[in-house]
Enzyme design. Sequence first.
Site, short mmCIF file in Angstrom:
data_model
loop_
_atom_site.label_atom_id
_atom_site.label_comp_id
_atom_site.label_asym_id
_atom_site.label_seq_id
_atom_site.Cartn_x
_atom_site.Cartn_y
_atom_site.Cartn_z
CG ASP A 1 -1.88 1.09 1.31
OD1 ASP A 1 -2.67 1.22 0.35
OD2 ASP A 1 -1.89 1.84 2.30
CD GLU B 1 -2.04 2.41 -3.58
OE1 GLU B 1 -3.14 2.90 -3.85
OE2 GLU B 1 -1.61 2.34 -2.41
#
Length: 529
Positions: free
Chosen positions: A214, A273
Site C-alpha cells: 500500500d 501501489e
Amino acid sequence: MRRSSDLQPEIADDSAWWRDAVFYQVYVRSFADSDGDGVGDLEGIRSRLGYLELLGVDALWLTPFYTSPMADHGYDVADPRDVDPLFGDLAAFDRLVAEAHQHNIRVTVDLVPNHTSDRHAWFQAALRSAPGSAERDRYMFRDGQGYDGSQPPNNWTSVFGGPAWTRVADGQWYLHLFAPEQPDLNWDNPDVPADLTRTLRFWLDRGVDGFRIDVANGMAKPYGLPNMDPRVLTQGPGVVAGDPRFDNDAVHDVHRMIRKVVDEYPGRMAVGEIWVMDDERFARYIRPDELHLGFNFRLVEAAFDADAVRTAIDHSLAAVAPYGTPATWTLSNHDVTRHVTRYGGGSLGVRRARAMALVELALPGVVYLYNGEELGLPNVELPDWALQDPTWLRSGHTERGRDGCRVPLPWEGDTPPFGFSQGVTTWLPQPNEWAGLTAESQLEDPESMLSLYRHAVELRKSHPSISGEEVEWYGAPAGCFAFRRKGGGLICALNTSGGPVPLPPGEVLLSSGPMDGNQLPPDTAVWLV
C-alpha cells in the site's frame, strides 16, 4: 518458526509465475459473508474458491484483514500479524491459503508500511510518553509553529482532506498523510523496518505467495519536512511531481529491504501501489533489487478514447522496459469509480467495459481484476446515511468517497443480499437492480460479461497467438487502434469512434460485442489471428 511446507501443500514451483498472471482483487468486506453479519470474511472467500477457479484467475490479492478499529476499513492496522475477529482468525486464514493452493490459486496479501492505526500498541505507548522519547520516535511527532506551538509543523494536507497534522494533549503534533487514525511511521527509526521484516516473515511462513504494498511511494519523508508548494494540488497519493509527501528517494531503501526478505522464499513476489506518473521515476521502483512489479494506473486514468488508451499503453510499457519487468494493467480497484460508470454508465458503459476487458487481457504482462468487474457492476449511488469512507467525513460531506465501488457482490437470487450473506442487511446496501447481474444469472448466459471474461482469460492462458512480450502498432482509422503481440501474433483492435470501421485482416477469435460482417462496430474490441 513454521515454514509454509509444514502447514499446507505447495503449488508446483514456478518462480516467475507472476510475470503473466491474472490476479483477482478481493475487497474482503464485500466479497462473501459466511457468518451473517453483513460483512465479508475469510471463510466467505474460501466458500467461493470454486467460482474463482472457474473464472480462471491465477492469484488473489486480499485487502487488509488484520486487527483494526476499521477507521479506514482495515488500512488502519492495529496488529499486522493477526486477523481481525470481523474476518475470522489465523486458522481460517490457514484454511483459505491451503484450499486456494489446492485450486491452483495463489494468495497475496496487502501490506501497509506507511502508517499504523492510532490503536496500535506503539502509538498508544507514544501518547503515554514524553516528547523526545523513544516511543514517539517511531512516529512523526513534531513541535508546532508559532509562539505557542499552536500551528501545525508544516502546511501538508491529508489525502483524505484537511491538514495532515493532529495535536495531542501535551501540545506536540503527529503526521498522518491519511486519516488522523492512521499516524505515519518514522522509517528512520530502526524499530520500524525490523517490525516490517517480522511481519513479512510471519505471513510468508504461513504460505502467502506475495504482497501488495500500500502507498509504496510513501514511507520516506524528506529531511526537515519542507512545506508543500500550494500550487501542487494533488489528485492522489503523489500523482503530482514535486509533492514532498511522496516519492522521496529514500523510499527505495525500504523496497530493497522488502525484496531481500521476499527473496529468501522462492517463488514469492511483491507489487507496489505506485502513484507516480513519470515513467523514469516509476521505473526506479522495479529495479532488480526492488519490487517485482509496480501497479501502474495509466489505464485507470485514461478516458475511453483510442488515442488516450494507446498513450497509456505506450507509457506503461516504456516505464518497465529498462529492467525487462512485465507491465501491470488494471481498470478498477477499491479506490476508484468502477469503469462501467467511468465509461458512461448504462448499456454504453457496459459495451465499453467489455471492449476494454479484451484490450487489457490482450496485453503482455500482468492483469489485476477488481472483484465484480467480471459481472459488469457499476458504481452505486448510495444514500448519505450509508456512506462510511473517511473522505466523506474529512471533506465536510462534500466528497462522497469510495463507498460506491465497494458495495457487496451479488451472487444469486432476485433480491438483496443476493446470496452475499445469510443476514438481511449488508454493510453497504445493494441496489435491487443488481438482480440481473448476479454471478448465478451470468454463468449460464454465453453473452454475459462473466462469460466474456471467462472465455478471454481461458484463451489468454491457452491460445498460442497470445504470447510475446512486445506489441506492434498498426495504422488505424481515427478513433481506433490495432496492435499485434510480437511473438504470438494475436491482433487486438479497438473502435472508440462513432461509426463502424473495416476489420484488420485475420480470423475473429473473440469479440466484445456483436460484429457487423467485416466491420468493427463502435465501442467494440476484437481479437484476430
